[in-house]
Design an enzyme around this catalytic site. Structure first.
Site, PDB file in Angstrom:
ATOM      1  N   ARG A  70     -85.372  13.399 -42.905  1.00 15.08           N
ATOM      2  CA  ARG A  70     -84.549  13.973 -43.975  1.00 15.08           C
ATOM      3  C   ARG A  70     -85.279  15.116 -44.658  1.00 15.08           C
ATOM      4  O   ARG A  70     -86.400  15.439 -44.309  1.00 15.08           O
ATOM      5  CB  ARG A  70     -84.238  12.889 -44.990  1.00 15.08           C
ATOM      6  N   ASP A 110     -81.325  22.079 -51.085  1.00  7.83           N
ATOM      7  CA  ASP A 110     -80.772  21.888 -49.749  1.00  7.83           C
ATOM      8  C   ASP A 110     -79.947  23.076 -49.298  1.00  7.83           C
ATOM      9  O   ASP A 110     -79.762  23.288 -48.101  1.00  7.83           O
ATOM     10  CB  ASP A 110     -79.935  20.608 -49.717  1.00  7.83           C
ATOM     11  N   GLN A 160     -85.509   7.968 -52.969  1.00  4.01           N
ATOM     12  CA  GLN A 160     -86.497   8.844 -52.337  1.00  4.01           C
ATOM     13  C   GLN A 160     -87.715   9.055 -53.242  1.00  4.01           C
ATOM     14  O   GLN A 160     -88.833   9.203 -52.772  1.00  4.01           O
ATOM     15  CB  GLN A 160     -85.881  10.214 -51.991  1.00  4.01           C
TER      16      GLN A 160
END
Ligand SMILES: CSC[C@H]1O[C@H](OP(=O)(O)O)[C@H](O)[C@@H]1O
Length: 380
Positions: free
Chosen positions: A64, A253, A212
């Site tokens: 990821r 992102d 995370q």
């Protein structure tokens, strides 16, 4: 607020397991991933021998983080080519595995175009496969170099914004070596401050629902010997109110052409808190995360993930035990809203740090210039 932080007992040396590596055992080339869903309890490697396995790992977040997704996508094209799978099909399934991180499509396109160039030049599939692999390795190397540049540029910016002090940094999600070919993006800046003796505290948002921060950023901070403290996402406001946050550092992102920033859900509230409390809100991302083909924040597709990630918590997976099950934290049948990202408008961003340095403000000609240096991510 007194520092209640006591160094977390860490019985393991810094992890020697890279987030991703290409290997060529006798039975054929493989892409080896550190399974991030098993961290911090176990360092388990996933060996991908085909593209469906890699697509599955991307979708479950075993691998990821925007820059690493780009690198993994490029290696995925190389894996398809090396093993004789249909490269165009592989590229499409890889690029579509997760929609928000622009780097994924970018990395896939880089390797696919290298494959096509080598095939056109040689007419030979083996040479084409070698071309795709060389491009994946080039992207991997570039990302590592970019990470180092962002770490240095970000620390210089913090020293300019926060003269004289040891920095208390709040970060969200995970942006370290687990998302990069190097030390990461925002985490790389905090790590540079730590190595320079100017990190007083790293405040780590746990980052619900997939944690995370708690599972990955704490893991990386511990292994680097950093002074870090974990907090629930909802506790961040009281830290700002107590004057305990000198700056916020987050990754990204996808950054749209107008400077809007898509990042892990919970980033936008931090930007609002930072603005209200006059704290710098700094985004750290390579130019591979800037998408000149996406005009603004409203045009960014925000990945909606399964409600179970909110209504259930994965039990810790311990070595040798049964794989951890899901523990319900809401009544059966509860509907959940679970966007993986949110959008921060450019006017709430103090500065954007890329491998080319710090940009402030993140609007107008500055972001336009960075867009000119970025390349579209769609597959040609
Ligand atoms: C700098 S890339 C890390 C970036 O990716 C994370 O999302 P996910 O864990 O879903 O891949 C998060 O948005 C981080 O900021």
């Amino acid at each position: 607020m007194a520092d209640q932080h006591a160094p977390s007992p860490v019985d393991a040396p810094p992890s020697m397991v890279p987030a991703l590596r290409w290997d060529e055992p006798p039975e054929g080339p493989v892409l080896v991933l550190l399974d991030q869903t098993r961290l911090p309890v176990e360092e388990v490697e996933l060996v991908c021998t085909d593209v469906p396995a890699l697509v599955g790992a991307i979708r479950t977040l075993a691998v990821r983080g925007a820059p690493l997704l780009g690198i993994a996508g490029a290696y995925g094209v190389a894996l398809a080519a090396a093993r004789g799978f249909d490269v165009d099909d592989a590229a499409q399934s890889l690029a579509g595995a997760r929609p928000t991180a622009v780097n994924l499509g970018y990395g896939v396109r880089r390797a696919l175009e290298a494959y096509r160039r080598a095939l056109d030049a040689s007419g030979d599939l083996a040479s084409a496969a070698a071309g795709a692999l060389a491009e994946a390795r080039r992207l991997h190397r570039e990302d590592a170099e970019g990470s180092a540049a962002m770490g240095a540029a970000g620390l210089a910016l913090l020293d300019e914004l926060l003269p004289g002090g040891n920095h208390r940094i709040l970060t969200h999600c995970n942006t370290g070596a687990l998302v990069s070919g190097g030390d990461g993006t925002a985490f790389a800046v905090a790590l540079a401050a730590h190595r320079a003796g100017r990190l007083r505290r790293l405040w780590v948002d746990e980052t619900r629902p997939l944690l995370q921060g708690a599972r990955l950023t704490a893991y990386e901070a511990a292994r680097n010997g950093m002074a870090y403290t974990l907090l629930t996402d909802s506790a961040a406001g009281s830290l700002f109110a107590a004057g305990e946050v000198d700056a916020v550092l987050i990754g990204a992102d996808r950054i749209a052409a107008d400077g809007s920033v898509a990042n892990k859900v919970g980033s936008y509230p931090l930007a609002v808190l930072a603005r209200y409390h006059h704290v710098p809100f700094v985004v750290v991302a390579p130019t591979t995360t800037i998408d000149p083909d996406t005009a603004d924040g409203a045009s960014i597709e925000v990945e909606q993930r399964p409600g179970q990630e909110v209504t259930e918590v994965m039990a810790p997976q311990t070595a040798g035990a049964e794989v951890g099950g899901a523990l319900p934290v809401a009544p059966l049948g509860t509907q959940a809203y679970n966007p993986a990202f949110d959008i921060t408008p450019p006017e709430l961003v103090t500065a954007l740090v890329t491998e080319h340095g710090a940009l402030s403000p993140v609007t107008g000609s500055g972001i336009a210039d960075l867009c000119a240096r970025s390349r579209p991510a769609t597959i040609g």
